[in-house]
Design a protein around this motif. Structure first.
Motif, PDB file in Angstrom:
ATOM      1  N   MET A   1      76.237  58.862  70.531  1.00 52.92           N
ATOM      2  CA  MET A   1      74.725  58.800  70.681  1.00 52.92           C
ATOM      3  C   MET A   1      74.431  59.971  69.975  1.00 52.92           C
ATOM      4  SD  MET A   1      73.295  59.111  74.389  1.00 52.92           S
ATOM      5  CE  MET A   1      71.397  59.470  74.840  1.00 52.92           C
ATOM      6  N   ALA A   2      73.200  59.972  69.690  1.00 54.64           N
ATOM      7  CA  ALA A   2      72.519  61.126  68.984  1.00 54.64           C
ATOM      8  C   ALA A   2      72.133  62.366  69.759  1.00 54.64           C
ATOM      9  CB  ALA A   2      71.290  60.709  68.052  1.00 54.64           C
ATOM     10  N   THR A   3      72.082  63.579  69.274  1.00 55.89           N
ATOM     11  CA  THR A   3      71.628  64.715  69.912  1.00 55.89           C
ATOM     12  C   THR A   3      70.456  64.987  69.819  1.00 55.89           C
ATOM     13  OG1 THR A   3      72.004  66.290  68.116  1.00 55.89           O
ATOM     14  CG2 THR A   3      74.062  65.851  69.573  1.00 55.89           C
ATOM     15  N   PHE A   4      69.594  65.636  70.834  1.00 56.64           N
ATOM     16  CA  PHE A   4      68.100  66.194  70.654  1.00 56.64           C
ATOM     17  C   PHE A   4      67.800  66.679  69.193  1.00 56.64           C
ATOM     18  CE2 PHE A   4      64.155  67.335  71.836  1.00 56.64           C
ATOM     19  CZ  PHE A   4      63.512  66.067  72.406  1.00 56.64           C
ATOM     20  N   GLN A   5      68.933  67.428  68.834  1.00 56.47           N
ATOM     21  CA  GLN A   5      68.562  68.081  67.459  1.00 56.47           C
ATOM     22  C   GLN A   5      68.608  66.909  66.354  1.00 56.47           C
ATOM     23  OE1 GLN A   5      71.413  71.202  66.346  1.00 56.47           O
ATOM     24  NE2 GLN A   5      70.271  71.557  64.341  1.00 56.47           N
ATOM     25  N   ASP A   6      69.387  66.013  66.456  1.00 58.37           N
ATOM     26  CA  ASP A   6      69.443  64.713  65.387  1.00 58.37           C
ATOM     27  C   ASP A   6      68.181  64.378  65.560  1.00 58.37           C
ATOM     28  OD1 ASP A   6      71.982  65.404  64.649  1.00 58.37           O
ATOM     29  OD2 ASP A   6      72.856  63.849  66.060  1.00 58.37           O
ATOM     30  N   ILE A   7      67.282  63.690  66.629  1.00 61.16           N
ATOM     31  CA  ILE A   7      66.173  63.058  66.964  1.00 61.16           C
ATOM     32  C   ILE A   7      65.108  63.909  66.219  1.00 61.16           C
ATOM     33  CG2 ILE A   7      64.544  62.584  68.723  1.00 61.16           C
ATOM     34  CD1 ILE A   7      66.933  61.858  70.431  1.00 61.16           C
ATOM     35  N   TYR A   8      65.134  65.393  66.468  1.00 59.90           N
ATOM     36  CA  TYR A   8      64.091  66.225  65.759  1.00 59.90           C
ATOM     37  C   TYR A   8      64.360  66.156  64.084  1.00 59.90           C
ATOM     38  CZ  TYR A   8      61.398  70.122  64.547  1.00 59.90           C
ATOM     39  OH  TYR A   8      60.099  70.736  63.891  1.00 59.90           O
ATOM     40  N   GLN A   9      65.473  66.179  63.849  1.00 56.73           N
ATOM     41  CA  GLN A   9      65.528  66.205  62.273  1.00 56.73           C
ATOM     42  C   GLN A   9      65.391  64.836  61.706  1.00 56.73           C
ATOM     43  OE1 GLN A   9      66.910  68.465  60.104  1.00 56.73           O
ATOM     44  NE2 GLN A   9      67.109  69.729  61.904  1.00 56.73           N
ATOM     45  N   GLU A  10      65.425  63.591  62.401  1.00 58.29           N
ATOM     46  CA  GLU A  10      65.096  62.406  61.939  1.00 58.29           C
ATOM     47  C   GLU A  10      63.469  62.184  61.904  1.00 58.29           C
ATOM     48  OE1 GLU A  10      65.742  57.577  62.329  1.00 58.29           O
ATOM     49  OE2 GLU A  10      67.261  59.060  63.257  1.00 58.29           O
ATOM     50  N   TYR A  11      62.892  62.608  63.171  1.00 55.29           N
ATOM     51  CA  TYR A  11      61.618  62.191  63.461  1.00 55.29           C
ATOM     52  C   TYR A  11      60.490  63.465  63.506  1.00 55.29           C
ATOM     53  CZ  TYR A  11      63.688  58.056  65.234  1.00 55.29           C
ATOM     54  OH  TYR A  11      64.467  56.767  65.208  1.00 55.29           O
ATOM     55  N   GLY A  12      60.779  64.492  63.283  1.00 56.92           N
ATOM     56  CA  GLY A  12      60.015  65.824  63.102  1.00 56.92           C
ATOM     57  C   GLY A  12      58.924  65.721  62.122  1.00 56.92           C
ATOM     58  N   LYS A  13      59.204  65.401  60.915  1.00 54.80           N
ATOM     59  CA  LYS A  13      58.282  65.235  59.849  1.00 54.80           C
ATOM     60  C   LYS A  13      57.423  64.119  59.875  1.00 54.80           C
ATOM     61  CE  LYS A  13      60.713  68.014  56.552  1.00 54.80           C
ATOM     62  NZ  LYS A  13      61.601  67.702  55.242  1.00 54.80           N
ATOM     63  N   PRO A  14      58.025  62.936  60.548  1.00 53.00           N
ATOM     64  CA  PRO A  14      56.961  61.847  60.553  1.00 53.00           C
ATOM     65  C   PRO A  14      55.888  62.168  61.786  1.00 53.00           C
ATOM     66  CG  PRO A  14      59.124  60.872  60.134  1.00 53.00           C
ATOM     67  CD  PRO A  14      59.205  62.323  60.175  1.00 53.00           C
ATOM     68  N   VAL A  15      56.440  62.743  62.613  1.00 54.30           N
ATOM     69  CA  VAL A  15      55.377  62.780  63.903  1.00 54.30           C
ATOM     70  C   VAL A  15      54.627  63.864  63.539  1.00 54.30           C
ATOM     71  CG1 VAL A  15      55.419  63.599  66.198  1.00 54.30           C
ATOM     72  CG2 VAL A  15      57.169  62.040  65.681  1.00 54.30           C
ATOM     73  N   TYR A  16      55.008  64.925  62.859  1.00 55.40           N
ATOM     74  CA  TYR A  16      54.123  66.007  62.233  1.00 55.40           C
ATOM     75  C   TYR A  16      52.931  65.435  61.391  1.00 55.40           C
ATOM     76  CZ  TYR A  16      52.039  69.702  59.486  1.00 55.40           C
ATOM     77  OH  TYR A  16      51.152  70.503  59.029  1.00 55.40           O
ATOM     78  N   ARG A  17      53.330  64.489  60.544  1.00 57.49           N
ATOM     79  CA  ARG A  17      52.349  63.767  59.877  1.00 57.49           C
ATOM     80  C   ARG A  17      51.393  63.154  60.594  1.00 57.49           C
ATOM     81  NH1 ARG A  17      56.857  63.036  56.113  1.00 57.49           N
ATOM     82  NH2 ARG A  17      56.767  60.992  57.114  1.00 57.49           N
ATOM     83  N   PHE A  18      52.072  62.167  61.556  1.00 57.92           N
ATOM     84  CA  PHE A  18      50.985  61.735  62.517  1.00 57.92           C
ATOM     85  C   PHE A  18      50.010  62.680  63.239  1.00 57.92           C
ATOM     86  CE2 PHE A  18      50.344  60.309  67.113  1.00 57.92           C
ATOM     87  CZ  PHE A  18      49.625  59.088  66.770  1.00 57.92           C
ATOM     88  N   LEU A  19      50.352  63.532  63.732  1.00 62.97           N
ATOM     89  CA  LEU A  19      49.630  64.539  64.293  1.00 62.97           C
ATOM     90  C   LEU A  19      48.505  65.346  63.476  1.00 62.97           C
ATOM     91  CD1 LEU A  19      52.561  66.240  66.505  1.00 62.97           C
ATOM     92  CD2 LEU A  19      50.627  64.731  67.335  1.00 62.97           C
ATOM     93  N   PHE A  20      49.068  65.480  62.263  1.00 66.12           N
ATOM     94  CA  PHE A  20      48.070  66.024  61.177  1.00 66.12           C
ATOM     95  C   PHE A  20      46.857  65.144  60.894  1.00 66.12           C
ATOM     96  CE2 PHE A  20      46.521  67.130  56.969  1.00 66.12           C
ATOM     97  CZ  PHE A  20      46.337  68.602  57.158  1.00 66.12           C
TER      98      PHE A  20
END
Length: 160
Positions: free
Chosen positions: A1-20
């Motif tokens: 199972m992925a850690t929360f840090q892994d989730i942030y690493q994978e989705y942080g940039k795409p979610v940031y682009r969405f929010l931007f």
């Protein structure tokens, strides 16, 4: 199972682009990204798996953005001082026209009622598939497609 840090690493940039794409402001998008992952961390037990993690995070981010817009009474566009009108690659007139068109489209999107606005924002700005949007709403993919097309038609009609 992925850690929360892994989730942030994978989705942080795409979610940031969405929010931007929603805010048009790097600082505001960064604040919302932090709030999004904070809320996701607090409520990870509520993730049911009916949509992708990315879709779930974008939904949290969109809700945080709307909440902040209501708080700021700011569903309109970026402040003029934040817009860089001096684009060396294009004449000033072209840059101003492009910015004005962008503002008009965003205003048209915000005038849409739900669920049209949400489906349009998630699909266009978030790049979320209509299939995932449908699953998130507990509807069919054809419902999402029709809702998106109706939203697009309403926005287009404002410019004709």
């Amino acid at each position: 199972m992925a850690t929360f840090q892994d989730i942030y690493q994978e989705y942080g940039k795409p979610v940031y682009r969405f929010l931007f794409s929603l805010t048009g402001n790097a600082d505001w998008a960064e604040e919302l990204l932090q709030e999004t992952f904070y809320q996701a961390f607090l409520h990870i037990d509520r993730f049911e798996g009916r949509s992708s993690v990315y879709t779930w995070l974008c939904q949290i981010g969109k809700n945080a953005w709307l909440k902040e817009c209501r708080r700021r009474r700011r569903l309109d566009d970026r402040d003029w001082q934040e817009i860089d009108l001096m684009d060396d690659k294009a004449p000033l007139e072209d840059t101003v026209i492009r910015r004005e068109e962008y503002v008009r489209v965003r205003q048209a999107v915000f005038r849409l009622e739900e669920p049209y606005r949400e489906v349009f924002i998630m699909h266009v700005f978030g790049g979320i598939s209509l299939k995932e949007i449908a699953a998130q709403h507990g509807k069919s993919e054809s419902w999402a497609r029709v809702t998106y097309l109706r939203a697009r038609k309403r926005i287009t009609e404002e410019f004709l």
